[in-house]
Write an enzyme that holds these catalytic residues in place. Structure first.
Site, PDB file in Angstrom:
ATOM      1  CG  ASP A  94      31.168  45.628  11.005  1.00  0.00           C
ATOM      2  OD1 ASP A  94      31.795  46.458  11.825  1.00  0.00           O
ATOM      3  OD2 ASP A  94      30.729  44.677  11.303  1.00  0.00           O
ATOM      4  CG  ASP A 329      33.148  48.228  15.212  1.00  0.00           C
ATOM      5  OD1 ASP A 329      32.788  47.940  14.081  1.00  0.00           O
ATOM      6  OD2 ASP A 329      32.071  47.677  16.442  1.00  0.00           O
TER       7      ASP A 329
END
Ligand SMILES: *[C@@H]1O[C@H](CO)[C@@H](O)[C@H](O)[C@H]1NC(C)=O
Ligand SMILES: *[C@@H]1O[C@H](CO)[C@@H](O)[C@H](O)[C@H]1NC(C)=O
Length: 443
Positions: A94, A329
């Site tokens: 992430d 992201d």
């Protein structure tokens, strides 16, 4: 003398030129899983109530860190090992957060969770609404609880890989407590220090000794919705990390374990398929197999997230060059932006927002032109195949959502539809981000 120097340099180069490739797997997100099970709308309603309550009672939640990611949208997982010998975990890689955590062997057994989750200190229905484990709330359970509660937080670790520090010869205690709040639930526990290795056991791993990570003793029930996922590995900067823990990749850079202080992400478009190869994270260099040469680098406007500025966005008849700060992201499967812009874009392509689903839908046969994003004077195009995805039952998602960071930080989240269109080069050392085309061999 000269020859020896060259040999020495060559050896040195060999030892230092380390580039590691990490195959990842695409899985069905919790959102899609819950939609199929028919539990998504309930989940969303409860989450929305919780969010509203928190907005109105900010003081009740002193330790909540802001995090852009909702667990339920994460779709790409990778294998790591922790400890010596390595214990395996499947984690989300992430770039929108900075902490690594996995479930500890004590997960759910402590009973202390009622005290660490601030929502559990509340009375009555508020407790049932906010506390991740309704068993922590005293008194009779309301009908509300039965509607929104599918399971207790304590069983969320069932079926997951659990870290047992007694089985690791390199483990060091730390013990400091941590808690991370995601949009869809929280995780908490204590910190430990051990060797963290990127990649599956038996493959060429990036081995990072003395890495601090979270051993989760409590994870919210939403995490249980994703049996394929044990935890999260944050790849953003230390400044974003809960408890200021140095993230694993930054730790690898600090220990000079990689050739260059960069990593490259290639995400594969696989449609709504579960458990298939989903791309590659390359640590320490570019991905010359799946990604083309770097088109351009954009300096980061903030080295917390991978945050940078974009000049304009447009599709079809719509275009705005208001300019915004955005983040790249990997942990968000859609693209989030300001409500007014998103709704104008939605209108331009004929997508409609469904409140109960919390998502945009579009006719699967519609043919919206590519979404064009201008960064540093260069145009990047997101084609239909990366912005319209199968939602099952003959429906298609328009992969955008309204997003409000609350006045601080980035205005847009460029999630997977952007990263599937262009490989992203996360340059930690020079605090910039690069973009490359996805090459034919990668497609
Ligand atoms: C990850 O590990 C699991 C076993 O835990 C294995 O089935 C899977 O193939 C691995 N995936 C990759 C991409 O290495
Ligand atoms: C953790 O490992 C130790 C050492 O082998 C073992 O005694 C213990 O039972 C394990 N803990 C659990 C909960 O499995």
């Amino acid at each position: 003398m000269k020859l020896r120097l060259i040999v020495l340099l060559a050896l040195l180069g060999l030892a230092m030129s380390e580039v590691f490739q990490h195959q990842i797997t695409k899985i069905k997100s919790a959102r899609r899983r819950m939609r199929e099970q028919g539990t998504w709308k309930d989940h969303l309603a409860r989450k929305e109530l919780k969010r509203l309550y928190k907005q109105q009672h900010p003081k009740t939640f002193a330790t909540v860190s802001q995090n852009v990611n909702d667990w339920e949208d994460m779709e790409y997982v990778g294998n790591i090992t922790i400890g010596t010998p390595g214990q395996p975990f499947a984690i989300i890689l992430d770039t929108g957060s900075s902490n690594l955590w996995v479930p500890d062997v004590t997960c759910g057994s402590g009973g202390g969770d009622c005290n660490t989750d601030s929502g559990c200190n509340q009375q009555g229905i508020v407790c049932e609404l906010l506390c991740d484990d309704p068993n922590c709330c005293s008194g009779a359970k309301s009908a509300f609880s039965r509607v929104f509660r599918k399971r207790s937080g304590k069983v969320a670790c069932t079926g997951k890989h659990l870290f047992n520090s007694s089985l690791s010869s390199t483990y060091q205690q730390n013990g400091q407590s941590w808690e991370i709040e995601y949009g869809s639930g929280s995780a908490s526990g204590f910190l430990g220090v051990d060797t963290v290795s990127f990649g599956a056991a038996g493959t060429q791993q990036l081995v990072v000794p003395k890495t601090t990570f979270g051993q989760a003793t409590d994870i919210a029930d939403v995490f249980a919705q994703d049996p394929a996922i044990d935890g999260i590995l944050g790849l953003a900067f230390t400044s974003l990390a809960v408890d200021n823990v140095i993230p694993p990749f930054i730790n690898a850079v600090n220990q000079q374990l990689v050739d260059q202080p960069i990593f490259t992400v290639y995400l594969e478009e696989r449609g709504d398929i579960d458990n298939t190869p989903g791309g590659v994270f390359t640590y320490g260099g570019l991905d010359t197999k799946n990604c083309g040469p770097v088109i351009a680098y954009q300096p980061l406007s903030s080295a917390t997230y991978f945050q940078f500025s974009i000049q304009s966005i447009g599709v079809g008849s719509f275009s705005s060059n208001a300019g915004w700060d955005v983040i790249s992201d990997t942990g968000t499967s859609f693209i989030g932006g300001p409500q007014d812009v998103i709704s104008a874009i939605g209108q331009a392509v004929g997508a409609t927002y469904d409140d109960q689903e919390g998502a945009y839908f579009i006719d699967c046969n519609a043919n919206p032109g590519p979404v064009t994003i201008t960064i540093g004077g260069k145009q990047y195009q997101l084609p239909k195949k990366n912005t319209v995805t199968d939602a099952g039952q003959g429906q298609c998602f328009w992969d955008f959502f309204p997003f409000d960071f609350g006045g601080f930080g980035p205005s847009w989240i460029l999630g997977d539809p952007f990263i599937r269109s262009y490989c992203n080069v996360y340059d930690v050392g020079q605090q910039r981000i690069g973009f490359t085309t996805v090459t034919a061999s990668g497609k």
